[in-house]
Design an enzyme around this catalytic site. Structure first.
Site, PDB file in Angstrom:
ATOM      1  N   ASP A   1      40.552  37.171  30.929  1.00 45.15           N
ATOM      2  CA  ASP A   1      39.929  37.795  29.755  1.00 45.15           C
ATOM      3  C   ASP A   1      40.743  37.553  28.490  1.00 45.15           C
ATOM      4  OD1 ASP A   1      38.011  38.745  31.456  1.00 45.15           O
ATOM      5  OD2 ASP A   1      38.561  40.856  31.294  1.00 45.15           O
TER       6      ASP A   1
ATOM      7  N   HIS B   1      45.279  41.124  25.853  1.00 43.87           N
ATOM      8  CA  HIS B   1      44.187  41.900  26.465  1.00 43.87           C
ATOM      9  C   HIS B   1      44.793  42.985  27.349  1.00 43.87           C
ATOM     10  CE1 HIS B   1      40.337  42.727  28.388  1.00 43.87           C
ATOM     11  NE2 HIS B   1      40.850  42.462  29.569  1.00 43.87           N
TER      12      HIS B   1
ATOM     13  N   HIS C   1      44.877  39.485  35.787  1.00 44.12           N
ATOM     14  CA  HIS C   1      45.295  40.782  35.228  1.00 44.12           C
ATOM     15  C   HIS C   1      44.693  41.907  36.057  1.00 44.12           C
ATOM     16  CE1 HIS C   1      41.410  40.287  33.228  1.00 44.12           C
ATOM     17  NE2 HIS C   1      41.453  41.541  32.792  1.00 44.12           N
TER      18      HIS C   1
ATOM     19  N   ASP D   1      37.393  44.895  37.442  1.00 43.76           N
ATOM     20  CA  ASP D   1      36.387  43.834  37.611  1.00 43.76           C
ATOM     21  C   ASP D   1      37.027  42.481  37.940  1.00 43.76           C
ATOM     22  OD1 ASP D   1      37.263  43.933  34.819  1.00 43.76           O
ATOM     23  OD2 ASP D   1      35.715  42.454  34.379  1.00 43.76           O
ATOM     24  N   HIS D   2      38.373  42.456  38.076  1.00 45.78           N
ATOM     25  CA  HIS D   2      39.091  41.228  38.454  1.00 45.78           C
ATOM     26  C   HIS D   2      39.819  41.364  39.789  1.00 45.78           C
ATOM     27  CE1 HIS D   2      38.564  39.258  34.435  1.00 45.78           C
ATOM     28  NE2 HIS D   2      38.200  40.502  34.198  1.00 45.78           N
TER      29      HIS D   2
ATOM     30  N   HIS E   1      42.621  44.571  35.678  1.00 47.72           N
ATOM     31  CA  HIS E   1      41.356  45.308  35.530  1.00 47.72           C
ATOM     32  C   HIS E   1      40.513  45.230  36.805  1.00 47.72           C
ATOM     33  CE1 HIS E   1      41.533  45.235  30.833  1.00 47.72           C
ATOM     34  NE2 HIS E   1      42.219  46.229  31.358  1.00 47.72           N
TER      35      HIS E   1
ATOM     36  N   HIS F   1      34.143  35.806  31.891  1.00 45.79           N
ATOM     37  CA  HIS F   1      32.883  36.472  31.514  1.00 45.79           C
ATOM     38  C   HIS F   1      31.946  35.523  30.780  1.00 45.79           C
ATOM     39  CE1 HIS F   1      33.955  40.707  32.453  1.00 45.79           C
ATOM     40  NE2 HIS F   1      35.186  40.309  32.177  1.00 45.79           N
TER      41      HIS F   1
END
Ligand SMILES: [Zn+2]
Ligand SMILES: [Zn+2]
Length: 256
Positions: free
Chosen positions: A130, A108, A52, A56-57, A54, A168
């Site tokens: 996530d 999400h 996805h 942090d990905h 985001h 995570h």
């Protein structure tokens, strides 16, 4: 085939699968730990899988392109650093000679996908970003409770020995919430003890397994009488799985 969780930021994992020569990484939010792991093992980077959009990905994707010898794969319905191969539900991707099936798991984010490899040596693999966490699930930033419940139900229906590779390390804090939702779950109490000693050694609690998540994760247990009772006591409109799920997700948002 080797499966490794590379720690990134404060609680992310970038999953790396490698055969001793070539590697694929999932959701590289940061390039540095990936480059370090590739160099330490003298691996070529064969592909990047993204679940996805985001930061942090995907934050490390562009910095890894100079090392990358194959495609970046990601969800069609999200904005992923281009160029990338856009994937839809039911598509398959072949990396390191392994076939991964794409599963649409909105909730999400609106276009979140997961990657599932059915192979049994030694067990199937799920990269779920996530969406599903151990003993928890992702927050609903772009989707509805009904969508997320459907997405999690698809993942819960995978073979029990599937290795669940979440993005995570949230397991222990999720387990505190799980204990509040369903106090009498003995399997979950055993799992808490195991996770506490694992984290005390500085090791990841992941991968989990689909069978374990079915046993301990309240978000996959919205049909369990004890979970339903807790949800009703916290304002669930009725006993339907979607209403129970929506109440748990809202309760978890405020839970400390
Ligand atoms: Zn996310
Ligand atoms: Zn994340």
């Amino acid at each position: 085939m080797n499966l490794i969780a590379l720690p990134a930021f404060s609680d992310n994992y970038v999953w790396m699968l490698h055969d001793g020569t070539r590697a694929v990484v999932v959701d590289p939010g940061d390039a540095a730990p990936v480059i370090e792991a590739l160099d330490a093992r003298r691996l070529a980077l064969a592909a990047i899988l993204v679940t996805h959009h985001h930061a942090d990905h995907v934050g490390g994707v562009d910095a890894l392109r100079t090392r990358l010898q194959g495609p970046v794969y990601g969800p069609r319905r999200e904005r992923i650093p281009a160029p990338y191969v856009a994937l839809d539900d039911g598509d398959t991707v072949e990396v390191l000679g392994l076939r991964f099936e794409v599963i649409d798991v909105p909730g999400h984010t609106a276009g979140h996908i997961a990657y599932f490899h059915q192979g049994v040596e030694p067990a199937p693999i799920l990269f779920c970003g996530d969406t599903l966490f151990s003993a928890g699930c992702g927050r609903l930033f772009e989707g509805t409770p009904a969508q997320m419940h459907t997405s999690l139900s698809r993942l819960a229906a995978l073979p029990g020995d599937t290795r669940v590779c979440c993005a995570h390390e949230y397991t222990l804090s999720n387990l505190k919430f799980a204990a509040a939702v369903e106090p009498g779950n003995a399997a979950r109490d055993d799992y808490i003890a195991w996770c506490e000693s694992t984290r005390a050694r500085g090791e990841p609690t992941l991968p989990s397994s689909v069978a374990r998540e079915r046993a301990v994760n309240p978000f996959l247990r919205v049909d369990e009488p004890a979970v339903v009772q807790s949800a009703l006591a916290h304002g669930a409109a009725d006993r339907t799985p979607t209403a129970v799920f929506a109440t748990l997700r809202q309760w978890k948002n405020d839970f400390r």
